[in-house]
Design a protein around this motif. Structure first.
Motif, mmCIF file in Angstrom:
data_model
loop_
_atom_site.group_PDB
_atom_site.id
_atom_site.type_symbol
_atom_site.label_atom_id
_atom_site.label_comp_id
_atom_site.label_asym_id
_atom_site.label_seq_id
_atom_site.Cartn_x
_atom_site.Cartn_y
_atom_site.Cartn_z
ATOM 1 N N UNK A 46 0.835 -1.244 -0.049
ATOM 2 C CA UNK A 46 0.089 0.029 0.137
ATOM 3 C C UNK A 46 0.817 0.934 -0.005
ATOM 4 N N UNK A 47 0.991 1.897 -1.085
ATOM 5 C CA UNK A 47 1.843 3.125 -1.313
ATOM 6 C C UNK A 47 1.042 4.485 -1.377
ATOM 7 N N UNK A 48 1.154 5.245 -0.227
ATOM 8 C CA UNK A 48 0.461 6.391 0.131
ATOM 9 C C UNK A 48 1.360 7.656 -0.358
ATOM 10 N N UNK A 49 1.022 8.387 -1.366
ATOM 11 C CA UNK A 49 1.857 9.528 -1.797
ATOM 12 C C UNK A 49 1.278 10.703 -1.485
ATOM 13 N N UNK A 50 2.168 11.548 -0.863
ATOM 14 C CA UNK A 50 1.969 12.945 -0.659
ATOM 15 C C UNK A 50 2.017 13.676 -2.150
ATOM 16 N N UNK A 51 0.929 14.115 -2.515
ATOM 17 C CA UNK A 51 0.695 14.853 -3.718
ATOM 18 C C UNK A 51 0.700 16.594 -3.749
ATOM 19 N N UNK A 52 1.017 16.963 -2.366
ATOM 20 C CA UNK A 52 0.679 18.561 -2.406
ATOM 21 C C UNK A 52 1.675 19.587 -2.924
ATOM 22 N N UNK A 53 2.941 18.805 -3.346
ATOM 23 C CA UNK A 53 3.884 19.487 -4.065
ATOM 24 C C UNK A 53 3.600 19.736 -5.754
ATOM 25 N N UNK A 54 2.855 18.996 -6.003
ATOM 26 C CA UNK A 54 2.715 18.980 -7.430
ATOM 27 C C UNK A 54 1.847 20.119 -8.023
ATOM 28 N N UNK A 55 1.017 20.921 -7.154
ATOM 29 C CA UNK A 55 0.239 21.810 -7.729
ATOM 30 C C UNK A 55 -1.061 21.739 -7.941
ATOM 31 N N UNK A 56 -1.423 20.313 -7.971
ATOM 32 C CA UNK A 56 -2.680 20.079 -8.273
ATOM 33 C C UNK A 56 -3.615 19.694 -6.982
ATOM 34 N N UNK A 57 -4.734 19.783 -7.074
ATOM 35 C CA UNK A 57 -5.573 19.296 -5.803
ATOM 36 C C UNK A 57 -5.600 17.945 -6.463
ATOM 37 N N UNK A 58 -6.126 16.967 -5.244
ATOM 38 C CA UNK A 58 -6.462 15.681 -5.489
ATOM 39 C C UNK A 58 -7.178 15.222 -6.568
#
Length: 226
Positions: A46-58
Motif C-alpha cells: 500500500x503506497x501512500x503518496x503526498x501529492x501536495x507539491x505537484x500544484x494539483x488538488x487531489x
C-alpha cells in the motif's frame, strides 16, 4: 507472485521519490506519537503518496491521470493518493504510472498549501446497546439549522445509526452513542468541505443532511448502560 509484488512496490517507492515532487509516506509519517512503540508495521503493498507539491488538488490530479494516461486511482485524502499493489500488478503497469507521475512532476506548478484533515472527535459514552438503538424508529434531526449554522439541537441526543466518514472509514458514531457538540461540528466541517467525502449513515431529507436519533420516548423504553 507475492515476492514480485513486494519487489515492484519497493521499486515504485524509489521511482516516485525520485520525481522530487511526489513523495511516498513512510511509517513515521503515518503513526501518531502515542502508538510509535506499539510494533506497528507498514504494509509495503500500500503506497501512500503526498501529492501536495505537484500544484494539483487531489481531484485535479486524479482527473489528469485518468484523462491523459488512462490511470484510475480511487483512494485519496485531502493531500494523498493511495496505490494498492497486488499479485496481479505487472511491471508495465508500474512503469506506466511512474511515467505519468514523472511527466506531471515536470510541469512547473506552484505547490499547494497543505490542508489538514479534521481530527476525529473524542469517543463518547455508549448510552444504549447498538442493537437496541438501531432497531428503534427514531427521528431525523438536521445537521444544520435554518441559517446553515450547526444545529445545536443535535448535541446530547443519542444516535440510532452508524456514521462513518470515508476516508478514513472509521465510525465517528455508532448506534446508541451520545452525540456531542464536538461531533456535530466535525460532521458539519466534513459536509461543508470541497473534498468529496462519503458520509455513510447520514440521511438526506430533501437537500438537508440529517442524523437519525432516538426519540425521548424510545430512550425511556430502553435499558441504559452508560
Amino acid at each position: 507472485l507475492l515476492s514480485r509484488a513486494l519487489e515492484l512496490a519497493a521499486e515504485l517507492r524509489k521511482q516516485i521519490n525520485a520525481t522530487r515532487v511526489f513523495r511516498c509516506l513512510e511509517l513515521e509519517d503515518l503513526l501518531q506519537q502515542e502508538v510509535k512503540d506499539d510494533a506497528i508495521r507498514l504494509d509495503p503493498t500500500k503506497v501512500t503518496i503526498d501529492v501536495s507539491g505537484c500544484g494539483y488538488t487531489v481531484e485535479e490530479l486524479q482527473k489528469e491521470l485518468f484523462d491523459r494516461y488512462n490511470i484510475q486511482v480511487e483512494k485519496s485524502t485531502f493531500n494523498t493518493l493511495t496505490l494498492l499493489l497486488t499479485v496481479g500488478t505487472t511491471r508495465s503497469k508500474v512503469s506506466r504510472l511512474y511515467d505519468a507521475l514523472m511527466r506531471l512532476a515536470r510541469e512547473v506548478r506552484s505547490p499547494r498549501r497543505l490542508v489538514k484533515t479534521p481530527d476525529l472527535p473524542s469517543l463518547t459514552k455508549l448510552r444504549y446497546l447498538p442493537r437496541d438503538a438501531y432497531y428503534c424508529g427514531g427521528e431525523l434531526v438536521p445537521v444544520f439549522d435554518e441559517r446553515e449554522r450547526v444545529n445545536r439541537r443535535l448535541a446530547q441526543r443519542v444516535c440510532a445509526d452508524g456514521i462513518v466518514p470515508y476516508p478514513p472509514g472509521i465510525p465517528v458514531l455508532v448506534p446508541g452513542q451520545l452525540v456531542t457538540s464536538e461531533i456535530t461540528e466535525y460532521l458539519a466541517t466534513l459536509l461543508r468541505s470541497q473534498k468529496r467525502m462519503e458520509l455513510h449513515g447520514i440521511v438526506y431529507e430533501g437537500y438537508q443532511p440529517c442524523v437519525r436519533v432516538l426519540r425521548p420516548a424510545e430512550e425511556k423504553s430502553l435499558h441504559r448502560i452508560g
